[in-house]
Motif scaffolding. Structure first.
Motif, PDB file in Angstrom:
ATOM      1  N   UNK A   1       4.761   6.980 -14.501  1.00  0.00           N
ATOM      2  CA  UNK A   1       3.895   6.070 -12.908  1.00  0.00           C
ATOM      3  C   UNK A   1       2.736   5.908 -13.792  1.00  0.00           C
ATOM      4  N   UNK A   2       1.814   5.242 -12.968  1.00  0.00           N
ATOM      5  CA  UNK A   2       0.584   4.149 -13.533  1.00  0.00           C
ATOM      6  C   UNK A   2      -0.418   5.360 -12.688  1.00  0.00           C
ATOM      7  N   UNK A   3      -1.475   5.144 -13.212  1.00  0.00           N
ATOM      8  CA  UNK A   3      -2.859   5.599 -13.137  1.00  0.00           C
ATOM      9  C   UNK A   3      -3.266   4.963 -11.926  1.00  0.00           C
ATOM     10  N   UNK A   4      -3.890   5.845 -10.819  1.00  0.00           N
ATOM     11  CA  UNK A   4      -5.578   4.724 -10.692  1.00  0.00           C
ATOM     12  C   UNK A   4      -5.605   3.765 -10.894  1.00  0.00           C
ATOM     13  N   UNK A   5      -5.579   2.793 -10.563  1.00  0.00           N
ATOM     14  CA  UNK A   5      -6.477   1.775 -11.086  1.00  0.00           C
ATOM     15  C   UNK A   5      -7.699   1.488 -10.343  1.00  0.00           C
ATOM     16  N   UNK A   6      -8.729   2.846  -9.779  1.00  0.00           N
ATOM     17  CA  UNK A   6      -9.667   2.812  -9.621  1.00  0.00           C
ATOM     18  C   UNK A   6     -10.630   3.509  -9.235  1.00  0.00           C
ATOM     19  N   UNK A   7     -11.892   4.013  -9.545  1.00  0.00           N
ATOM     20  CA  UNK A   7     -12.636   5.724  -9.125  1.00  0.00           C
ATOM     21  C   UNK A   7     -12.447   5.530  -7.624  1.00  0.00           C
ATOM     22  N   UNK A   8     -11.860   6.172  -7.097  1.00  0.00           N
ATOM     23  CA  UNK A   8     -12.036   6.356  -5.439  1.00  0.00           C
ATOM     24  C   UNK A   8     -12.972   7.826  -5.582  1.00  0.00           C
TER      25      UNK A   8
ATOM     26  N   UNK B   1      -3.279   7.074  -0.126  1.00  0.00           N
ATOM     27  CA  UNK B   1      -3.415   5.395   0.126  1.00  0.00           C
ATOM     28  C   UNK B   1      -4.158   5.265   0.561  1.00  0.00           C
ATOM     29  N   UNK B   2      -5.276   6.193   0.521  1.00  0.00           N
ATOM     30  CA  UNK B   2      -6.877   4.945   0.279  1.00  0.00           C
ATOM     31  C   UNK B   2      -7.077   4.119  -0.558  1.00  0.00           C
ATOM     32  N   UNK B   3      -6.401   5.707  -1.619  1.00  0.00           N
ATOM     33  CA  UNK B   3      -6.781   4.632  -2.894  1.00  0.00           C
ATOM     34  C   UNK B   3      -6.216   3.867  -3.619  1.00  0.00           C
TER      35      UNK B   3
ATOM     36  N   UNK C   1       0.748  -0.871   0.446  1.00  0.00           N
ATOM     37  CA  UNK C   1       0.226   0.048   0.127  1.00  0.00           C
ATOM     38  C   UNK C   1       1.093   1.318   0.177  1.00  0.00           C
ATOM     39  N   UNK C   2       1.713   1.457   0.767  1.00  0.00           N
ATOM     40  CA  UNK C   2       2.626   2.826   0.298  1.00  0.00           C
ATOM     41  C   UNK C   2       3.177   2.666  -0.201  1.00  0.00           C
ATOM     42  N   UNK C   3       4.214   1.662  -1.328  1.00  0.00           N
ATOM     43  CA  UNK C   3       4.928   1.513  -2.463  1.00  0.00           C
ATOM     44  C   UNK C   3       3.782   2.157  -3.392  1.00  0.00           C
ATOM     45  N   UNK C   4       2.635   1.453  -3.226  1.00  0.00           N
ATOM     46  CA  UNK C   4       1.838   1.846  -4.233  1.00  0.00           C
ATOM     47  C   UNK C   4       0.813   2.989  -3.975  1.00  0.00           C
ATOM     48  N   UNK C   5       0.474   4.026  -2.795  1.00  0.00           N
ATOM     49  CA  UNK C   5       0.630   5.427  -2.488  1.00  0.00           C
ATOM     50  C   UNK C   5       1.746   6.493  -3.347  1.00  0.00           C
TER      51      UNK C   5
END
Length: 83
Positions: free
Chosen positions: A52-59, A65-67, A31-35
């Motif tokens: 870098x990679x965009x977020x994979x979910x609509x949040x 970190x929540x994303x 989670x920390x790395x992805x954030x």
């Protein structure tokens, strides 16, 4: 009684998260790395670079970190340690 209800919801969410990683400590690292990746992606938007990679979910959250945790909970990110 309200405390008990809140605790059950949190426990359920943790179970969802741990279903996609093999250890609680791995969840923290993933989670920390992805954030950090999501943070870098958003900073690069203004620069016109997209390394870098965009977020994979609509949040609805603006917290990176929540994303990242939502991505793990939805199974978009999985982690298994391979020795």
């Amino acid at each position: 009684q309200r405390h008990t209800q809140t605790r059950a919801v949190i426990s359920h969410e943790i179970d969802e998260l741990l279903a996609n990683v093999d250890a609680p400590s791995a969840l923290v690292s993933v989670a920390a790395r992805r954030a950090r990746q999501i943070t870098n992606y958003h900073h690069q938007l203004g620069e016109g670079t997209f390394d870098e990679f965009p977020p994979l979910v609509e949040s609805r959250s603006k917290n990176y970190l929540t994303m990242a945790l939502e991505e793990v909970a939805e199974g978009k990110i999985k982690y298994t340690y391979k020795p």
